[in-house]
Write a protein that holds these residues in place. Sequence first.
Motif, PDB file in Angstrom:
ATOM      1  N   LEU A   1       0.808  -1.222   0.000  1.00 24.45           N
ATOM      2  CA  LEU A   1       0.000   0.000   0.000  1.00 24.45           C
ATOM      3  C   LEU A   1       0.843   1.275   0.000  1.00 24.45           C
ATOM      4  O   LEU A   1       0.286   2.373  -0.107  1.00 24.45           O
ATOM      5  N   SER A   2       2.152   1.147   0.130  1.00 24.93           N
ATOM      6  CA  SER A   2       3.010   2.330   0.229  1.00 24.93           C
ATOM      7  C   SER A   2       2.933   3.260  -0.987  1.00 24.93           C
ATOM      8  O   SER A   2       3.012   4.488  -0.816  1.00 24.93           O
ATOM      9  N   PRO A   3       2.773   2.759  -2.224  1.00 19.07           N
ATOM     10  CA  PRO A   3       2.608   3.707  -3.337  1.00 19.07           C
ATOM     11  C   PRO A   3       1.376   4.594  -3.185  1.00 19.07           C
ATOM     12  O   PRO A   3       1.425   5.794  -3.473  1.00 19.07           O
ATOM     13  N   LEU A   4       0.266   4.010  -2.721  1.00 18.76           N
ATOM     14  CA  LEU A   4      -0.938   4.814  -2.497  1.00 18.76           C
ATOM     15  C   LEU A   4      -0.709   5.847  -1.391  1.00 18.76           C
ATOM     16  O   LEU A   4      -1.177   6.992  -1.492  1.00 18.76           O
ATOM     17  N   ILE A   5       0.017   5.452  -0.359  1.00 16.79           N
ATOM     18  CA  ILE A   5       0.315   6.385   0.730  1.00 16.79           C
ATOM     19  C   ILE A   5       1.174   7.535   0.222  1.00 16.79           C
ATOM     20  O   ILE A   5       0.934   8.709   0.542  1.00 16.79           O
TER      21      ILE A   5
END
Length: 452
Positions: A9-13
């Motif tokens: 999920l880090s790209p979305l964050i």
Amino acid sequence: MTAAQFAALSPLIALAVAAIAAMMLVPLARLKAAQAAAAAGLAAAAALVLLRIGAPAAPMGALFTDDAIARFGIVYICLASLGALVFLRAGHPAKEAPSLLVLVAIGAVTLAGAGHAATLFLGIEIVSLSLIALFAFRLSRQGLEAAYKFLVMSGLASSALLLGIALLYAETGALDFAGWTGQGALAALGTALLLAGLGFKFSLVPFHMWTPDAFEASPSSAAALAGVVSKAAMTIVILRLVLTAHLPEPVWSSGLAALGAASVLAGNLLALRQPQLPRMLGYSTIAHSGYVALILASGQPLAGEAALFYLGAYAPAMLAALCVAGLLGRAPTLPDLHGLVKRRPLEAIALSLSMLSLAGLPAAGGFIAKLYLLRVLVDGGLWTLLAIVVAGSSLGFYYYARFFTAPLVGQSHEESEPLSALDRGLLIVCCALIILFGVAPMTLMAVIPSPS
């Protein structure tokens, strides 16, 4: 949340932080600061995915998918959005465009990993609402008209999409794509409505009416988001439905093929007599959506790889063409392009190469993409669709040739403005990728995941 799930999920964050930072910087600093924040977030999101190459997929549940297709889509979306950010111009009334651009990327990334109806609808609405604001960004009469048209039609498409999801849920009791296995009347009607909603977002005929107006009246960067980023996200959504769902046949495949065939014919026919570069690109992108839809509707094992290659070859050509259109001012026409090679050689070369690739001619990436398309149709024995593709490509060759030759002929006495370093860099990169994907297509094939 485990470390693997957080990494997925880090790209979305990163994109969410960039969108907030770009919005907060608007009243505090110049537009360039907001653009820098947006660029940093997009680059960070792409880097976070690239750092996880080879890592096993994280168990994300039904809402989000962390497979190779999603990772490819995230990197593609972030890089294409960075390209659109390069030719986002500062001379417009509003300054929130960098943040809106990142919001479009967030919605598209959500769609790239969507495996559930809730994620699908959320991603589509984030993209749509952000594009509405970007279409009206110039606050001109034409821009507002394009935005209102998209708003009204988007609302109808979203209603059809929601109703289709509701009917599929009533038939199957599932909201995740893998659970859509019903074959009853409710499932068939739900699939038809689902196709209508997705067809609008994918600018397929007869849900295409907003596309040429948006390309003509909105900033070129907004057109790039609609024509490249949003198209990639919808391609991955439809590909995931093909791979995981078991939607009623022949409603799903035949319906998608019918929409694709109509888009190939109508898009190319309507582009024939368009003298304006952005409007011609708007109609041609309808045809390219049709080509991708035909690939996905074929049901062949090579379809996923062919669709993703088509996206990879299509992006640099469309970004280069829209960047040149933005550099030449609002809605440049064929006479405006005459003599362009003498006063703006890089722009002329970039435009001609992009037309070469979009037409699917040799030595450009679009040629290999068309070969993929033809192979998929031949393998499936889809001769009627093959004839439609050949006819559409022949029509496309005619109008692409007009814009290919226009910069190379005639005289122009207009003075050219100096090209910024970022614009120059983007055009050089796009030209290099167009040639590279045409001469050495294995460089793109090597990074395309093999859908299964």
